[in-house]
Each structure stands twice: as structure tokens, then as C-alpha cells.
Design a protein around this motif. Sequence first.
Motif, short mmCIF file in Angstrom:
data_model
loop_
_atom_site.label_atom_id
_atom_site.label_comp_id
_atom_site.label_asym_id
_atom_site.label_seq_id
_atom_site.Cartn_x
_atom_site.Cartn_y
_atom_site.Cartn_z
N ILE A 149 69.24 22.15 68.80
CA ILE A 149 69.09 23.68 67.25
C ILE A 149 69.21 24.24 67.59
O ILE A 149 68.59 25.07 68.11
CB ILE A 149 68.78 22.63 66.41
CG1 ILE A 149 68.51 21.76 65.56
CG2 ILE A 149 69.11 23.77 64.33
CD1 ILE A 149 70.39 20.82 65.56
N LYS A 159 66.90 26.91 55.77
CA LYS A 159 68.24 25.78 56.03
C LYS A 159 67.99 24.83 57.58
O LYS A 159 69.15 24.75 57.64
CB LYS A 159 68.37 27.72 56.70
CG LYS A 159 69.86 27.75 57.10
CD LYS A 159 71.14 27.45 55.89
CE LYS A 159 72.52 27.43 56.91
NZ LYS A 159 73.59 26.99 56.63
N THR A 160 67.50 25.44 58.17
CA THR A 160 67.40 25.01 59.82
C THR A 160 67.16 23.92 59.62
O THR A 160 67.89 22.55 60.40
CB THR A 160 66.02 25.83 60.84
OG1 THR A 160 66.10 27.36 60.75
CG2 THR A 160 65.94 25.23 62.08
N THR A 162 67.74 22.02 57.37
CA THR A 162 69.14 21.49 56.38
C THR A 162 70.05 21.08 58.13
O THR A 162 70.48 20.04 57.83
CB THR A 162 69.93 21.74 55.47
OG1 THR A 162 68.59 22.15 54.27
CG2 THR A 162 71.05 21.66 54.98
N ARG A 163 69.52 22.04 58.52
CA ARG A 163 70.74 21.95 60.06
C ARG A 163 70.37 20.63 60.36
O ARG A 163 71.18 20.13 61.25
CB ARG A 163 70.91 23.60 60.56
CG ARG A 163 71.56 24.35 60.00
CD ARG A 163 72.41 25.66 61.08
NE ARG A 163 71.92 26.27 61.29
CZ ARG A 163 71.35 26.69 62.78
NH1 ARG A 163 72.14 25.70 63.17
NH2 ARG A 163 70.26 27.04 62.89
N GLU A 166 71.28 17.51 59.21
CA GLU A 166 73.32 17.40 59.56
C GLU A 166 73.98 16.88 60.98
O GLU A 166 74.67 15.91 61.07
CB GLU A 166 73.81 18.85 59.10
CG GLU A 166 73.56 19.14 57.47
CD GLU A 166 74.16 20.57 57.34
OE1 GLU A 166 74.29 20.55 55.87
OE2 GLU A 166 74.90 21.25 57.66
N ALA A 167 72.59 17.25 61.80
CA ALA A 167 73.23 16.63 62.68
C ALA A 167 72.39 15.78 64.02
O ALA A 167 73.01 15.18 64.81
CB ALA A 167 71.94 18.12 64.16
#
Length: 180
Positions: A149, A159-160, A162-163, A166-167
Motif C-alpha cells: 500500500i 483513510k490508509t 480503509t485503503r 479495500e485492497a
Amino acid sequence: MLKGVNLYLIGMMGAGKTTVGRELAKQLRYGFLDADNVIEETTKQSINQLFALEGEAGFRQIESDVLAQICSFTKLVISTGGGVILQQKNWSYLRHGLIVWLDVPVELLCTRLALDTTRPLLQDVDLKQKLRSLLEQRQSLYNQADLRISVSDEETPTKTATRVLEAIPTVLKQATDVET
Ligand SMILES: Nc1ncnc2c1ncn2[C@@H]1O[C@H](COP(=O)(O)OP(=O)(O)O)[C@@H](O)[C@H]1O
Ligand SMILES: O=C(O)C1=C[C@@H](OP(=O)(O)O)[C@@H](O)[C@H](O)C1
Ligand SMILES: [Mg+2]
């Protein structure tokens, strides 16, 4: 989504492993452990004290022993220390779970760590130079993670996290594809 499999965060000092890990655990409804905190609690010494008393080699041995204990548990987000990837045997512990590399450029690490006094490897050195050389030595090891990431601009830890979440399905899908 992870069916109890542990999530390990790896990456450079200042990448946000401890901060983002806590957030990820909340979102996944997992427990949270920071390997450095476990080391400090079990030895009753700070990371600075351990480096001073045992040297880096002594610290690495304790780090490895702690990781060996932690990996027998499930449903955890585990934030590792940045140098955990240096020892080959640690990979056999990390591979019990999903390994996520928080990849953050040296400039951003410098901003975050400019005033830090808790990381013995970064005291009394040219910060940018030191981080550059550590990254050069370690990059190919971080690259062995299941998921990378990249955090190129300042963003909130939420936010990090969440990313990362999602990945995760993209790597889980690849793993299933290999099996079938
Ligand atoms: N996504 C982020 N956005 C802003 N600041 C962050 C972020 N992640 C970490 N930080 C800050 O950077 C510093 C180092 O973070 P930390 O979680 O201790 O990194 P690591 O455990 O990877 O060394 C802390 O001061 C933290 O508040
Ligand atoms: O990169 C390293 O070699 C280290 C990283 C630190 O943890 P963070 O990555 O959480 O800062 C801590 O384990 C120790 O100071 C050594
Ligand atoms: Mg940390």
C-alpha cells in the motif's frame, strides 16, 4: 473477510504501522498488538534501553522470540517493528498471516520522524540519509509482502486503513485462484 487470519503490517520506521494497525483492528473487529509494545511490556525496558543494553543483535533476538509467540494467536492485527524483515526465520512467522507493506517515501518519513527520540537507529544521524540507506537495504525484503500500500501524500490513518481493507480482497482472490 480474513476468516481469523492475522494481518501483519511491515514497513519503514514512521510508515504508520502502529497508528494504522490500531485503526485496522477496529475496523476488522480484530485484536491489536504492536510487537514493540509487547517487547517493552515483557522486558520492562524501552526500545532505547534495550538497544543500549543488548545492542541491535540482542534486540533482534527478543523481537524474533516475541513474534514466535504472537503468531500462534488468531484474529489479530500485528504492527511489527521496521527491522523485523531482516531475519529469515521471522518470515516463517509472518507467513502465518497476510503481510501488508506500508510503503511511504523517505521525505514523508522524515517529516513524521524529525522530532522523534524513541527510535535508537535514528538518533544522532543525518535522518534523510539514514532512512535512505535503510530503505535501500530493506526494500527488496519489504517487497516480499502479499500486499503493498503506497502512501505518497499525507492522509489520515483512517483513510490508509480503509485503503488496506479495500485492497485485501484482491490478494485473497489471487490466493484462491492459485489453489483452484
Ligand atoms: N496516515 C498517517 N497520517 C498522518 N500521520 C501519521 C499517519 N500514520 C502515522 N502518522 C504519524 O507518524 C508517526 C509515526 O507513526 P507510527 O505509527 O509510530 O509508525 P511506525 O509504527 O510505522 O514506525 C506518528 O507520529 C503518527 O502519528
Ligand atoms: O526499523 C527498525 O529497525 C526499528 C523499528 C522500530 O519500530 P517502528 O518501525 O515501529 O518504528 C523499532 O522496532 C526499533 O527502533 C527498530
Ligand atoms: Mg511502530
